[in-house]
Design a protein around this motif. Sequence first.
Motif, PDB file in Angstrom:
ATOM      1  N   GLY A  97      12.166   7.834   4.906  1.00  0.00           N
ATOM      2  CA  GLY A  97      12.374   7.180   6.203  1.00  0.00           C
ATOM      3  C   GLY A  97      11.389   7.765   7.246  1.00  0.00           C
ATOM      4  O   GLY A  97      11.162   8.622   7.345  1.00  0.00           O
ATOM      5  N   GLY A  98      11.561   7.019   8.276  1.00  0.00           N
ATOM      6  CA  GLY A  98      10.824   6.926   9.506  1.00  0.00           C
ATOM      7  C   GLY A  98       9.971   6.042   9.798  1.00  0.00           C
ATOM      8  O   GLY A  98       9.776   5.036   8.995  1.00  0.00           O
ATOM      9  N   VAL A  99       9.036   6.371  10.894  1.00  0.00           N
ATOM     10  CA  VAL A  99       8.017   5.084  11.501  1.00  0.00           C
ATOM     11  C   VAL A  99       6.874   5.167  10.204  1.00  0.00           C
ATOM     12  O   VAL A  99       6.201   6.267  10.210  1.00  0.00           O
ATOM     13  CB  VAL A  99       7.764   5.321  12.858  1.00  0.00           C
ATOM     14  CG1 VAL A  99       6.678   4.349  13.160  1.00  0.00           C
ATOM     15  CG2 VAL A  99       9.043   5.418  13.701  1.00  0.00           C
ATOM     16  N   LEU A 100       6.631   4.032  10.261  1.00  0.00           N
ATOM     17  CA  LEU A 100       4.981   3.696   9.197  1.00  0.00           C
ATOM     18  C   LEU A 100       4.454   2.644  10.039  1.00  0.00           C
ATOM     19  O   LEU A 100       5.204   1.473  10.222  1.00  0.00           O
ATOM     20  CB  LEU A 100       5.405   3.433   7.956  1.00  0.00           C
ATOM     21  CG  LEU A 100       4.278   3.132   7.070  1.00  0.00           C
ATOM     22  CD1 LEU A 100       3.392   4.272   6.866  1.00  0.00           C
ATOM     23  CD2 LEU A 100       4.644   2.622   5.537  1.00  0.00           C
ATOM     24  N   ILE A 101       3.418   2.904  10.316  1.00  0.00           N
ATOM     25  CA  ILE A 101       2.434   1.761  10.780  1.00  0.00           C
ATOM     26  C   ILE A 101       1.310   1.441   9.914  1.00  0.00           C
ATOM     27  O   ILE A 101       0.562   2.583   9.599  1.00  0.00           O
ATOM     28  CB  ILE A 101       1.970   2.027  12.387  1.00  0.00           C
ATOM     29  CG1 ILE A 101       3.115   2.143  13.283  1.00  0.00           C
ATOM     30  CG2 ILE A 101       0.810   1.064  12.846  1.00  0.00           C
ATOM     31  CD1 ILE A 101       2.796   2.592  14.597  1.00  0.00           C
ATOM     32  N   GLY A 102       0.799   0.412   9.554  1.00  0.00           N
ATOM     33  CA  GLY A 102      -0.067   0.062   8.611  1.00  0.00           C
ATOM     34  C   GLY A 102      -0.901  -0.917   9.068  1.00  0.00           C
ATOM     35  O   GLY A 102      -0.567  -1.809   9.646  1.00  0.00           O
ATOM     36  N   ALA A 103      -2.345  -0.870   8.933  1.00  0.00           N
ATOM     37  CA  ALA A 103      -3.132  -1.843   9.093  1.00  0.00           C
ATOM     38  C   ALA A 103      -4.197  -2.078   8.022  1.00  0.00           C
ATOM     39  O   ALA A 103      -4.717  -1.022   7.769  1.00  0.00           O
ATOM     40  CB  ALA A 103      -3.894  -1.421  10.696  1.00  0.00           C
ATOM     41  N   ALA A 104      -4.535  -3.206   7.801  1.00  0.00           N
ATOM     42  CA  ALA A 104      -5.688  -3.543   6.607  1.00  0.00           C
ATOM     43  C   ALA A 104      -5.984  -4.676   6.600  1.00  0.00           C
ATOM     44  O   ALA A 104      -5.306  -5.792   7.505  1.00  0.00           O
ATOM     45  CB  ALA A 104      -5.007  -3.015   5.588  1.00  0.00           C
ATOM     46  N   GLY A 105      -6.949  -5.201   6.273  1.00  0.00           N
ATOM     47  CA  GLY A 105      -7.663  -6.607   6.158  1.00  0.00           C
ATOM     48  C   GLY A 105      -6.554  -7.430   5.430  1.00  0.00           C
ATOM     49  O   GLY A 105      -5.679  -7.296   4.865  1.00  0.00           O
ATOM     50  N   ALA A 106      -6.846  -8.864   5.784  1.00  0.00           N
ATOM     51  CA  ALA A 106      -6.225  -9.852   4.993  1.00  0.00           C
ATOM     52  C   ALA A 106      -6.409  -9.669   3.586  1.00  0.00           C
ATOM     53  O   ALA A 106      -7.355  -9.343   2.936  1.00  0.00           O
ATOM     54  CB  ALA A 106      -6.748 -11.533   5.457  1.00  0.00           C
ATOM     55  N   GLY A 107      -5.191  -9.975   2.569  1.00  0.00           N
ATOM     56  CA  GLY A 107      -4.990  -9.871   1.112  1.00  0.00           C
ATOM     57  C   GLY A 107      -5.379  -8.594   0.679  1.00  0.00           C
ATOM     58  O   GLY A 107      -5.491  -8.519  -0.433  1.00  0.00           O
ATOM     59  N   THR A 108      -4.984  -7.499   1.369  1.00  0.00           N
ATOM     60  CA  THR A 108      -4.882  -6.265   0.957  1.00  0.00           C
ATOM     61  C   THR A 108      -3.744  -5.776   0.353  1.00  0.00           C
ATOM     62  O   THR A 108      -3.553  -4.593  -0.200  1.00  0.00           O
ATOM     63  CB  THR A 108      -5.674  -5.247   1.895  1.00  0.00           C
ATOM     64  OG1 THR A 108      -4.831  -5.359   2.902  1.00  0.00           O
ATOM     65  CG2 THR A 108      -6.915  -5.656   2.384  1.00  0.00           C
ATOM     66  N   GLY A 109      -2.640  -6.730   0.818  1.00  0.00           N
ATOM     67  CA  GLY A 109      -1.423  -6.045  -0.081  1.00  0.00           C
ATOM     68  C   GLY A 109      -0.319  -5.490   0.986  1.00  0.00           C
ATOM     69  O   GLY A 109       0.426  -4.892   0.537  1.00  0.00           O
ATOM     70  N   LYS A 110      -0.558  -5.707   2.276  1.00  0.00           N
ATOM     71  CA  LYS A 110       0.237  -5.048   3.346  1.00  0.00           C
ATOM     72  C   LYS A 110       1.818  -5.403   3.073  1.00  0.00           C
ATOM     73  O   LYS A 110       2.408  -4.760   3.303  1.00  0.00           O
ATOM     74  CB  LYS A 110      -0.205  -5.396   4.781  1.00  0.00           C
ATOM     75  CG  LYS A 110      -1.475  -4.760   5.039  1.00  0.00           C
ATOM     76  CD  LYS A 110      -1.912  -5.383   6.503  1.00  0.00           C
ATOM     77  CE  LYS A 110      -2.169  -6.671   6.646  1.00  0.00           C
ATOM     78  NZ  LYS A 110      -2.921  -7.160   5.908  1.00  0.00           N
TER      79      LYS A 110
END
Length: 70
Positions: free
Chosen positions: A19-32
């Motif tokens: 649990g907790g905060v998760l921030i993710g960033a990635a390009g288009a089509g990468t499975g975010k």
Amino acid sequence: MSQAPKLDPFQEAAASLGGGVLIGAAGAGTGKTTVLVERVLRLLREGVISSLDQLLVVTFTEKAAHEMKR
């Protein structure tokens, strides 16, 4: 019931964090969105959360929002 998607090592690490905060960033089509959905399902299965009302999940596309709703 569909089986869990195959995640690469980086996706697996993000999906399996507790649990907790998760921030993710990635390009288009990468499975975010896939990682986000898998993380939510794991939090529910593991009892970290008991309801989706305990989450704030943000996405920036209509397609990703639809995938999360499914």
